[in-house]
Design an enzyme around this catalytic site. Structure first.
Site, PDB file in Angstrom:
ATOM      1  N   ASP A 308       0.842  -1.192   0.000  1.00 49.67           N
ATOM      2  CA  ASP A 308       0.000   0.000   0.000  1.00 49.67           C
ATOM      3  C   ASP A 308       0.880   1.246   0.000  1.00 49.67           C
ATOM      4  O   ASP A 308       1.901   1.308   0.710  1.00 49.67           O
ATOM      5  CB  ASP A 308      -0.903  -0.005   1.232  1.00 49.67           C
ATOM      6  CG  ASP A 308      -1.910   1.137   1.219  1.00 49.67           C
ATOM      7  OD1 ASP A 308      -2.225   1.633   0.121  1.00 49.67           O
ATOM      8  OD2 ASP A 308      -2.353   1.552   2.301  1.00 49.67           O
ATOM      9  N   GLU A 311       2.266   2.921   3.093  1.00 49.23           N
ATOM     10  CA  GLU A 311       3.375   2.299   3.812  1.00 49.23           C
ATOM     11  C   GLU A 311       4.735   2.775   3.319  1.00 49.23           C
ATOM     12  O   GLU A 311       5.757   2.431   3.910  1.00 49.23           O
ATOM     13  CB  GLU A 311       3.301   0.775   3.675  1.00 49.23           C
ATOM     14  CG  GLU A 311       2.101   0.162   4.351  1.00 49.23           C
ATOM     15  CD  GLU A 311       2.098   0.409   5.854  1.00 49.23           C
ATOM     16  OE1 GLU A 311       3.115   0.120   6.506  1.00 49.23           O
ATOM     17  OE2 GLU A 311       1.080   0.910   6.370  1.00 49.23           O
ATOM     18  N   ASP A 344      -2.317  -3.722   4.331  1.00 50.18           N
ATOM     19  CA  ASP A 344      -1.100  -2.990   3.965  1.00 50.18           C
ATOM     20  C   ASP A 344      -0.232  -3.756   2.981  1.00 50.18           C
ATOM     21  O   ASP A 344       0.502  -3.150   2.207  1.00 50.18           O
ATOM     22  CB  ASP A 344      -0.284  -2.671   5.227  1.00 50.18           C
ATOM     23  CG  ASP A 344      -1.040  -1.775   6.189  1.00 50.18           C
ATOM     24  OD1 ASP A 344      -1.702  -0.837   5.711  1.00 50.18           O
ATOM     25  OD2 ASP A 344      -0.987  -2.011   7.407  1.00 50.18           O
TER      26      ASP A 344
END
Length: 594
Positions: A308, A311, A344
């Site tokens: 993601d 991140e 994530d």
């Protein structure tokens, strides 16, 4: 219902275009909004509720309306063009949203011959075009007994392909548009209705009538299709432009927003089109619905880690986020940064594709999401998410995302836990509950380097795990594929959902059903977890059904204990009288709760 306003907006747009002004795009968007508005307008001020109508456009239209009344009289009709009124001098499709800026478009206008006659023609898609195939497929599908009344994009493309000469997936040489681009025209012409997310396509009443005629012609003589080609060129010309099939004609895009949405879907949504799979019941079941095949064979795909974008960029800890990407690069991990609507990190099986002869870019690769998804939490972020309620919501969304093996990656961050607003024991209990109660796998690491190391090990493990597997594309809407324990059974084929369908289905603020809203309400009650809410929903799917059950109870005590015997979770424990009483008081107490 507002042809006069449309005519004036078209004139304003054409004047701006001749002068090279950028306001032509503003007028174009206003035209698009007005065409979609189904009610008649009495004056331009009423148009302010429409998108792309500002004070300037409304003021200009009102001035034109006042001049019109002075010339024609106060009782002059405004919802129909006056007899003998000059037309805009352009075909009807020029009122559609357009981004065409070349000479080919002007040549198309001149071919119209200034005809008001073309505006009166009914739009009929050309035989074996994309729009023609979509209309026929939706119509024939609606005639099947027990039909659900709509089709998803994947199945619609697959079943319509044999009725169309062009591909719904791969654009023609020198064009970026496929046969699917014509669906925007069908929606704009009010022939096809697009709802929900993932998108559901169905016929309107107008589209049903047209599709019925097309189907009778298709099954009858060849005279009808020839008439479509020769007698109704007005409607077909727009269809050709939509598909990029006309000689020297560039595609007319019906709407900025719609076309971008369709291109995004075509870019990443995978339509099974590889070689057919045989020798496996699940594979044959999947390919039976898809003429082009519905699987990725071993060796035809690679495993890619998806990260993601949050991140890797933004936030106060930007240097730590950049360190994660550098560590993955040092470890030789191939990863792709993109927007993930839930989680994530996850992994996709991406089809290996090569550019076709004569094409600049390779065709879009199919992507299937593996059943592993990771939510990464620093211990301080975990503390904050527990306080503001995000922690429960994130776990609930991870359970509903369609992937079967959610993982919580918790970074301890050294001594940071000693400076948090929650006691360390509370955080440890939350972590244990996530693993024991919610069924997530929890991996605890010390810092970013260990997180990158874990992602590296997982990537290599999944690459080896899936290297000899046949991957079959399934749909979240068609559950019950029976593939939840394929890895444990050693099944050489496993069913996965496409990345597009996964990411679209995980949108946080998408339109929700009554059942979903009711579930979210229940989960706001202290002590009522996702498992307990799901158990209540099995008995009472909506708030209305629960209130009806309360009304049928004979006494207050019976109402308070109505939910107490409902069993939830793996251990099938009772919900209990205390929680049952709380739910009853919330929905049945008159006035404020004490």
């Amino acid at each position: 219902p507002n042809p006069l306003f449309l005519q004036w907006l078209t004139e304003l747009r054409d004047q701006a275009r001749e002068r090279g002004l950028k306001t032509q795009h503003v007028y174009q968007k206003a035209i698009s909004s007005l065409q979609k508005y189904p009610l008649p307008l009495q004056n331009a001020r009423e148009a302010k509720i429409l998108q792309n109508f500002g004070d300037g456009i409304c003021r200009t239209l009102d001035e034109k309306l006042q001049r019109y009344y002075k010339e024609k009289g106060p009782d002059a009709p405004i919802h129909a063009l006056p007899e003998g009124a000059p037309s805009s001098g352009r075909p009807e499709n020029n009122l559609a949203p357009s981004r065409k800026k070349n000479v080919a478009g002007d040549a198309g206008k001149e071919r119209g011959g200034g005809g008001g006659r073309r505006n009166k023609r009914e739009y009929v898609p050309q035989r074996r075009s994309g729009g023609y195939a979509v209309l026929l497929t939706l119509y024939r599908h609606s005639q099947i007994p027990g039909d659900k009344g709509y089709m998803f994009k994947l199945e619609l493309q697959a079943e319509a392909q044999h009725l169309c000469d062009k591909s719904f997936l791969v654009p023609d040489l020198g064009s970026k548009y496929t046969a699917w681009s014509s669906v925007s025209t069908l929606i704009q012409k009010n022939l096809v209705l697009k709802t929900h997310s993932p998108a559901r396509y169905s016929l309107t009443e107008t589209g049903l009538a047209l599709a019925e005629r097309l189907d009778s012609r298709e099954q009858g003589t060849n005279e009808g299709p020839e008439r479509d080609r020769n007698g109704e060129r007005g409607g077909e010309e727009e269809e050709k432009e939509e598909e990029g099939g006309g000689s020297g004609v560039v595609d007319l895009t019906p709407s900025d927003n719609e076309e971008e949405e369709e291109e995004e879907e075509d870019r990443i949504q995978s339509e099974p089109g590889g070689p057919g799979c045989s020798g496996n019941p699940q594979a044959s079941q999947a390919t039976s619905r898809r003429p082009n095949g519905g699987c990725l064979s071993p060796g035809t795909y690679e495993i890619i880690l998806c990260v993601d974008f949050i991140e890797t960029t933004g936030g106060g800890s930007n240097h730590r986020k950049q360190e994660l990407g550098k560590e993955l690069q040092r470890n030789g991990v191939t990863f792709d940064i993109r927007k993930l609507n839930v989680g994530d990190f996850l992994w996709v099986a991406r089809e290996k594709v090569a550019p076709l002869p004569g094409q600049l870019r390779a065709p879009p690769a199919r992507e299937l999401v593996l059943d592993y998804i990771i939510e990464r939490k620093r211990i301080d972020d975990l503390c904050g998410s527990i306080i503001d309620g995000r922690f429960r919501e994130q776990k609930f969304r991870l359970k509903r995302c369609g992937l079967r093996r959610p993982i919580y990656l918790v970074e301890e961050c050294g001594t940071a836990a000693s400076h948090l607003s929650l006691p360390e024991s509370t955080l440890q209990q939350a972590i244990v509950n996530t693993q024991v109660v919610d069924g997530f796998f929890v991996k605890r690491v010390q810092d970013v380097k260990e997180s990158a190391a874990y992602l590296t090990v997982m990537t290599r493990y999944l690459t080896k795990l899936y290297q000899n597997r046949t991957l079959i594309c399934r749909s979240r809407e068609l559950e019950g594929d029976g593939g939840s324990d394929e890895e444990e059974r050693g099944n050489p084929a496993c069913s996965l959902i496409s990345f597009t369908e996964f990411n679209q289905g995980a949108i946080k603020n998408k339109c929700q059903t009554v059942r979903e809203v009711f579930a979210r309400q229940l989960m706001q009650i202290s002590g009522l977890s996702g498992d307990k809410a799901a158990a209540i929903l099995e008995q009472y799917s909506t708030l209305h059904s629960l209130l009806t059950a309360y009304e049928q109870c004979a006494s207050e005590a019976e109402k308070e204990k109505l939910l107490s015997s409902i069993r939830y979770g793996k251990l099938k424990r009772n919900l209990g009288p205390a929680l049952s009483r709380t739910v009853y008081q919330l929905y049945c107490t008159q006035g404020a709760l004490s």
